[in-house]
Design an enzyme around this catalytic site. Structure first.
Site, PDB file in Angstrom:
ATOM      1  N   HIS A 244      -0.752  -2.777  -7.384  1.00 42.64           N
ATOM      2  CA  HIS A 244      -1.548  -2.467  -6.189  1.00 42.64           C
ATOM      3  C   HIS A 244      -3.037  -2.627  -6.480  1.00 42.64           C
ATOM      4  CE1 HIS A 244      -2.598   0.729  -2.911  1.00 42.64           C
ATOM      5  NE2 HIS A 244      -2.762  -0.493  -2.468  1.00 42.64           N
TER       6      HIS A 244
ATOM      7  N   GLU B 249      -3.388   0.012  -9.366  1.00 44.33           N
ATOM      8  CA  GLU B 249      -2.410   1.107  -9.421  1.00 44.33           C
ATOM      9  C   GLU B 249      -1.056   0.460  -9.730  1.00 44.33           C
ATOM     10  OE1 GLU B 249      -1.735   3.066  -5.581  1.00 44.33           O
ATOM     11  OE2 GLU B 249      -1.704   5.014  -6.573  1.00 44.33           O
TER      12      GLU B 249
ATOM     13  N   ASN C 266      -3.007   5.935  -1.566  1.00 44.39           N
ATOM     14  CA  ASN C 266      -2.978   6.085  -0.110  1.00 44.39           C
ATOM     15  C   ASN C 266      -2.423   7.411   0.372  1.00 44.39           C
ATOM     16  OD1 ASN C 266      -4.314   3.800   0.923  1.00 44.39           O
ATOM     17  ND2 ASN C 266      -2.641   2.571   0.075  1.00 44.39           N
TER      18      ASN C 266
ATOM     19  N   SER D 238       0.824  -1.213   0.000  1.00 42.04           N
ATOM     20  CA  SER D 238       0.000   0.000   0.000  1.00 42.04           C
ATOM     21  C   SER D 238       0.851   1.254   0.000  1.00 42.04           C
ATOM     22  CB  SER D 238      -0.868   0.033   1.259  1.00 42.04           C
ATOM     23  OG  SER D 238      -1.744  -1.053   1.301  1.00 42.04           O
TER      24      SER D 238
HETATM   25  N1  CAA Z   1     -16.889 -11.006  -3.533  1.00 38.64           N
HETATM   26  C1  CAA Z   1     -17.961 -11.100  -4.327  1.00 38.64           C
HETATM   27  N2  CAA Z   1     -19.042 -10.303  -4.218  1.00 38.64           N
HETATM   28  C2  CAA Z   1     -19.024  -9.377  -3.234  1.00 38.64           C
HETATM   29  C3  CAA Z   1     -17.941  -9.233  -2.349  1.00 38.64           C
HETATM   30  C4  CAA Z   1     -16.823 -10.089  -2.538  1.00 38.64           C
HETATM   31  N3  CAA Z   1     -15.720 -10.010  -1.792  1.00 38.64           N
HETATM   32  N4  CAA Z   1     -18.223  -8.224  -1.478  1.00 38.64           N
HETATM   33  C5  CAA Z   1     -19.432  -7.766  -1.806  1.00 38.64           C
HETATM   34  N5  CAA Z   1     -19.932  -8.446  -2.873  1.00 38.64           N
HETATM   35  C6  CAA Z   1     -21.184  -8.200  -3.610  1.00 38.64           C
HETATM   36  C7  CAA Z   1     -22.427  -8.310  -2.787  1.00 38.64           C
HETATM   37  O1  CAA Z   1     -22.907  -9.629  -2.794  1.00 38.64           O
HETATM   38  C8  CAA Z   1     -23.370  -7.346  -3.486  1.00 38.64           C
HETATM   39  O2  CAA Z   1     -23.930  -7.923  -4.659  1.00 38.64           O
HETATM   40  P1  CAA Z   1     -25.319  -7.356  -5.281  1.00 38.64           P
HETATM   41  O3  CAA Z   1     -25.197  -5.877  -5.407  1.00 38.64           O
HETATM   42  O4  CAA Z   1     -25.408  -8.053  -6.595  1.00 38.64           O
HETATM   43  O5  CAA Z   1     -26.355  -7.752  -4.288  1.00 38.64           O
HETATM   44  C9  CAA Z   1     -22.460  -6.247  -4.000  1.00 38.64           C
HETATM   45  O6  CAA Z   1     -21.145  -6.826  -4.025  1.00 38.64           O
HETATM   46  C10 CAA Z   1     -22.485  -5.045  -3.107  1.00 38.64           C
HETATM   47  O7  CAA Z   1     -22.199  -5.450  -1.782  1.00 38.64           O
HETATM   48  P2  CAA Z   1     -22.983  -4.953  -0.527  1.00 38.64           P
HETATM   49  O8  CAA Z   1     -24.418  -4.683  -0.855  1.00 38.64           O
HETATM   50  O9  CAA Z   1     -22.689  -5.882   0.597  1.00 38.64           O
HETATM   51  O10 CAA Z   1     -22.274  -3.640  -0.105  1.00 38.64           O
HETATM   52  P3  CAA Z   1     -22.005  -2.288  -0.879  1.00 38.64           P
HETATM   53  O11 CAA Z   1     -23.107  -1.926  -1.803  1.00 38.64           O
HETATM   54  O12 CAA Z   1     -21.596  -1.328   0.177  1.00 38.64           O
HETATM   55  O13 CAA Z   1     -20.732  -2.587  -1.794  1.00 38.64           O
HETATM   56  C11 CAA Z   1     -18.388  -2.331  -1.737  1.00 38.64           C
HETATM   57  C12 CAA Z   1     -19.581  -3.113  -1.253  1.00 38.64           C
HETATM   58  C13 CAA Z   1     -18.221  -2.487  -3.254  1.00 38.64           C
HETATM   59  C14 CAA Z   1     -17.192  -2.908  -1.017  1.00 38.64           C
HETATM   60  C15 CAA Z   1     -18.595  -0.802  -1.445  1.00 38.64           C
HETATM   61  O14 CAA Z   1     -18.986  -0.630  -0.108  1.00 38.64           O
HETATM   62  C16 CAA Z   1     -17.363  -0.002  -1.681  1.00 38.64           C
HETATM   63  O15 CAA Z   1     -17.020   0.324  -2.805  1.00 38.64           O
HETATM   64  N6  CAA Z   1     -16.656   0.371  -0.586  1.00 38.64           N
HETATM   65  C17 CAA Z   1     -15.425   1.133  -0.651  1.00 38.64           C
HETATM   66  C18 CAA Z   1     -14.292   0.207  -0.966  1.00 38.64           C
HETATM   67  C19 CAA Z   1     -13.000   0.936  -1.100  1.00 38.64           C
HETATM   68  O16 CAA Z   1     -12.874   2.131  -0.943  1.00 38.64           O
HETATM   69  N7  CAA Z   1     -11.943   0.159  -1.368  1.00 38.64           N
HETATM   70  C20 CAA Z   1     -10.621   0.663  -1.423  1.00 38.64           C
HETATM   71  C21 CAA Z   1      -9.981   0.476  -0.071  1.00 38.64           C
HETATM   72  S1  CAA Z   1      -8.343   1.158  -0.015  1.00 38.64           S
HETATM   73  C22 CAA Z   1      -7.411  -0.005  -0.770  1.00 38.64           C
HETATM   74  O17 CAA Z   1      -7.847  -1.063  -1.156  1.00 38.64           O
HETATM   75  C23 CAA Z   1      -5.965   0.337  -0.933  1.00 38.64           C
HETATM   76  C24 CAA Z   1      -5.088   0.161   0.234  1.00 38.64           C
HETATM   77  O18 CAA Z   1      -3.889  -0.007   0.005  1.00 38.64           O
HETATM   78  C25 CAA Z   1      -5.548   0.217   1.643  1.00 38.64           C
HETATM   79  P1  NAD Z   2      -3.842  -9.654   5.956  1.00 41.41           P
HETATM   80  O1  NAD Z   2      -3.377  -9.403   7.342  1.00 41.41           O
HETATM   81  O2  NAD Z   2      -5.268  -9.936   5.690  1.00 41.41           O
HETATM   82  O3  NAD Z   2      -3.005 -10.869   5.302  1.00 41.41           O
HETATM   83  C1  NAD Z   2      -1.610 -10.967   5.326  1.00 41.41           C
HETATM   84  C2  NAD Z   2      -1.266 -12.431   5.076  1.00 41.41           C
HETATM   85  O4  NAD Z   2       0.152 -12.540   4.866  1.00 41.41           O
HETATM   86  C3  NAD Z   2      -1.608 -13.342   6.260  1.00 41.41           C
HETATM   87  O5  NAD Z   2      -2.358 -14.447   5.798  1.00 41.41           O
HETATM   88  C4  NAD Z   2      -0.231 -13.767   6.788  1.00 41.41           C
HETATM   89  O6  NAD Z   2      -0.217 -15.069   7.333  1.00 41.41           O
HETATM   90  C5  NAD Z   2       0.598 -13.710   5.520  1.00 41.41           C
HETATM   91  N1  NAD Z   2       2.043 -13.584   5.766  1.00 41.41           N
HETATM   92  C6  NAD Z   2       2.677 -12.833   6.687  1.00 41.41           C
HETATM   93  N2  NAD Z   2       4.021 -12.995   6.587  1.00 41.41           N
HETATM   94  C7  NAD Z   2       4.230 -13.872   5.569  1.00 41.41           C
HETATM   95  C8  NAD Z   2       5.396 -14.443   4.971  1.00 41.41           C
HETATM   96  N3  NAD Z   2       6.617 -14.133   5.393  1.00 41.41           N
HETATM   97  N4  NAD Z   2       5.221 -15.302   3.952  1.00 41.41           N
HETATM   98  C9  NAD Z   2       4.003 -15.630   3.488  1.00 41.41           C
HETATM   99  N5  NAD Z   2       2.860 -15.121   4.024  1.00 41.41           N
HETATM  100  C10 NAD Z   2       2.976 -14.264   5.055  1.00 41.41           C
HETATM  101  O7  NAD Z   2      -3.359  -8.378   5.110  1.00 41.41           O
HETATM  102  P2  NAD Z   2      -3.997  -7.781   3.766  1.00 41.41           P
HETATM  103  O8  NAD Z   2      -5.024  -6.789   4.129  1.00 41.41           O
HETATM  104  O9  NAD Z   2      -4.299  -8.890   2.831  1.00 41.41           O
HETATM  105  O10 NAD Z   2      -2.747  -6.934   3.225  1.00 41.41           O
HETATM  106  C11 NAD Z   2      -1.694  -7.549   2.533  1.00 41.41           C
HETATM  107  C12 NAD Z   2      -0.908  -6.497   1.763  1.00 41.41           C
HETATM  108  O11 NAD Z   2      -1.775  -5.836   0.833  1.00 41.41           O
HETATM  109  C13 NAD Z   2      -0.282  -5.396   2.634  1.00 41.41           C
HETATM  110  O12 NAD Z   2       0.925  -5.001   2.058  1.00 41.41           O
HETATM  111  C14 NAD Z   2      -1.308  -4.293   2.525  1.00 41.41           C
HETATM  112  O13 NAD Z   2      -0.769  -3.016   2.763  1.00 41.41           O
HETATM  113  C15 NAD Z   2      -1.755  -4.442   1.080  1.00 41.41           C
HETATM  114  N6  NAD Z   2      -3.074  -3.914   0.763  1.00 41.41           N
HETATM  115  C16 NAD Z   2      -4.082  -4.015   1.662  1.00 41.41           C
HETATM  116  C17 NAD Z   2      -5.338  -3.532   1.347  1.00 41.41           C
HETATM  117  C18 NAD Z   2      -6.485  -3.618   2.308  1.00 41.41           C
HETATM  118  O14 NAD Z   2      -7.488  -2.948   2.118  1.00 41.41           O
HETATM  119  N7  NAD Z   2      -6.405  -4.421   3.355  1.00 41.41           N
HETATM  120  C19 NAD Z   2      -5.567  -2.964   0.077  1.00 41.41           C
HETATM  121  C20 NAD Z   2      -4.504  -2.908  -0.845  1.00 41.41           C
HETATM  122  C21 NAD Z   2      -3.254  -3.380  -0.485  1.00 41.41           C
END
Ligand code: CAA
Ligand code: NAD
Length: 278
Positions: free
Chosen positions: A136, A148, A186, A115
Site C-alpha cells: 500500500h 504499508e 485508513n 486502501s
Molecule cells: N511529483 C514530483 N514532485 C511533486 C509532486 C509529484 N507528484 N507533487 C508535489 N511535488 C513537489 C513540488 O514541486 C514541491 O517541490 P519543492 O518543495 O522543491 O518546491 C514539493 O513537492 C511540495 O509541493 P507543494 O509545494 O506543491 O505542496 P506541499 O508543500 O503541500 O506538499 C504534499 C505536497 C507533499 C503532497 C503535502 O501537501 C502532503 O504531504 N500532503 C498530505 C499527503 C497525504 O496525506 N497523503 C496520504 C494520503 S492517504 C493515502 O495515500 C492512502 C489511501 O489509501 C487513501
Molecule cells: P484512479 O481512479 O486514479 O485510477 C484507477 C485506474 O484503474 C484508472 O486509470 C482505470 O482506468 C483503471 N482500471 C479500472 N479498472 C481496470 C481494470 N479492470 N484493469 C486495468 N485497469 C483498470 O484511482 P487511484 O486513486 O489511482 O486508486 C487506485 C487504487 O489505489 C485503489 O484501490 C485505491 O483505493 C488505492 N489507493 C488510492 C490512494 C489515493 O490517494 N487515491 C492512495 C493509496 C491507495
C-alpha cells in the site's frame, strides 16, 4: 526485476514511476490507450519537477525508457512482482487477480495497492495466497516515504521479505501490519476525513475554515477536505463502506454528503470538482 503495475491512474502512475526510478523494468497496463496516455503524462510531469529540483540521478527520458505501456494482461507473464492499483472495488480486483493467477509465472508475487479491501480474500481469488500481499503506497507516491505492507492469512515470510526488499529498493520505508479492514492507515485517516465532511453537512464551518483549523492548529500539511479531494471522493466512499461493513460499527457510517457528492460525479481533483474547484 521486472515490475508490473495494473491501472495507470494517480496511484498506478506514481508506483510505475518510482519503480522505474529505482532501475526496475516496468510494464503498466490499463483498459484503454487514453488512460495509459494520461498516466504517462502524469509521470512525465512529475519526473520533470524532480529533475528541475535536481532530485533525479538520470534524465526523465532515461527513466521513461524503462516503462512499457500496454492494454494486454498477457504482458505480465514474466513479471517478478505485479502491483494492482485499479478502482477500489472488490469484484473488479478479484476478477483481475483470478486472471493474473493464471498468467503470471508461478514464482511471481501478486500484490494489491488497495486502501481497505481484505487482502486475504483477494489472495484466495489469485489462487496463490502464499505469494500474495498488500503493498500500500501513499499518495503522491513519488514524495511519500511509507509503504504499508499487509500480510494476508497465508502470506509466506519469503513473500513478505521480497516485497519489503522491493519497497526499500524503491527508496520507501515498509511497515508491516495485519489484514483488518482499512489496515492501520485508513482505519485512522478515513474516519477523520468522513467527520470533516459531516461537519460541512451539519454547517459546523465552511470547508476553508475546517481545513484551516486542521492545517494551522494540528500542523497537517493539507486540511481534511483538501486531502479527501486529493485522494478522490469515490475512493474515500469505498473505503468508508469497507470499514462500516467490515467492522460492523455505525461509527464508520459514510457521511450522507460524501455519498451524495459521489452520486453527483463530484469526485474531487480528478473530476475537477469536489469540496473545491480545480
Ligand atoms: N511529483 C514530483 N514532485 C511533486 C509532486 C509529484 N507528484 N507533487 C508535489 N511535488 C513537489 C513540488 O514541486 C514541491 O517541490 P519543492 O518543495 O522543491 O518546491 C514539493 O513537492 C511540495 O509541493 P507543494 O509545494 O506543491 O505542496 P506541499 O508543500 O503541500 O506538499 C504534499 C505536497 C507533499 C503532497 C503535502 O501537501 C502532503 O504531504 N500532503 C498530505 C499527503 C497525504 O496525506 N497523503 C496520504 C494520503 S492517504 C493515502 O495515500 C492512502 C489511501 O489509501 C487513501
Ligand atoms: P484512479 O481512479 O486514479 O485510477 C484507477 C485506474 O484503474 C484508472 O486509470 C482505470 O482506468 C483503471 N482500471 C479500472 N479498472 C481496470 C481494470 N479492470 N484493469 C486495468 N485497469 C483498470 O484511482 P487511484 O486513486 O489511482 O486508486 C487506485 C487504487 O489505489 C485503489 O484501490 C485505491 O483505493 C488505492 N489507493 C488510492 C490512494 C489515493 O490517494 N487515491 C492512495 C493509496 C491507495
Amino acid at each position: 526485476m521486472h515490475f508490473g503495475v495494473i491501472g495507470a491512474g494517480q496511484m498506478g502512475a506514481g508506483i510505475a514511476q518510482v519503480a522505474a526510478q529505482s532501475g526496475f523494468t516496468v510494464t503498466v497496463q490499463d483498459v484503454k490507450d487514453e488512460f495509459l496516455a494520461r498516466g504517462q503524462a502524469t509521470i512525465e510531469k512529475s519526473l520533470a519537477r524532480l529533475h528541475e529540483k535536481g532530485r533525479l540521478t538520470e534524465t526523465p527520458a532515461d527513466v521513461l525508457s524503462r516503462i512499457r505501456f500496454t492494454t494486454d494482461l498477457q504482458d505480465f507473464a514474466g513479471c517478478d512482482l505485479v502491483v494492482e492499483a485499479v478502482v477500489e472495488n472488490e469484484a473488479v480486483k478479484a476478477d483481475l487477480f483470478r486472471q493474473l493467477g493464471q498468467i503470471v509465472k508461478p514464482e511471481g508475487i501478486l500484490a494489491s495497492n488497495t486502501s481497505s479491501i481484505p487482502i486475504t480474500s483477494l489472495a484466495t481469488a489469485s489462487g496463490r495466497p502464499e505469494r500474495f500481499i498488500g503493498m500500500h503506497f501513499m499518495n503522491p507516491v513519488p514524495l511519500m516515504a511509507l509503504v504499508e505492507v499487509i500480510r494476508g492469512y497465508s502470506t509466506s515470510d519469503e513473500t513478505a521479505r521480497r516485497v519489503t526488499d522491493a519497497a526499500r529498493a524503491m527508496g520507501k520505508t515498509p511497515i508491516e501490519c495485519n489484514d483488518f479492514p482499512g489496515f492501520v492507515s485508513n482505519r485512522l485517516l478515513m474516519p477523520m476525513l468522513n467527520e470533516a465532511i459531516q461537519c460541512v453537512m451539519e454547517g459546523v464551518a465552511e470547508p476553508e475554515a475546517i481545513d484551516g483549523i486542521m492545517k494551522l492548529g494540528m500542523n497537517h500539511p493539507m486540511g481534511p477536505l483538501t486531502l479527501a479531494d486529493f485522494i478522490g471522493l469515490d475512493t474515500c466512499l469505498s473505503i468508508m463502506e469497507v470499514l462500516h461493513r467490515g467492522l460492523g460499527d455505525d461509527k464508520y457510517r459514510p457521511s450522507p454528503l460524501l455519498r451524495k457528492m459521489v452520486q453527483a460525479g463530484l469526485l474531487g481533483r480528478k473530476s475537477g470538482r469536489g469540496f473545491y474547484s480545480y
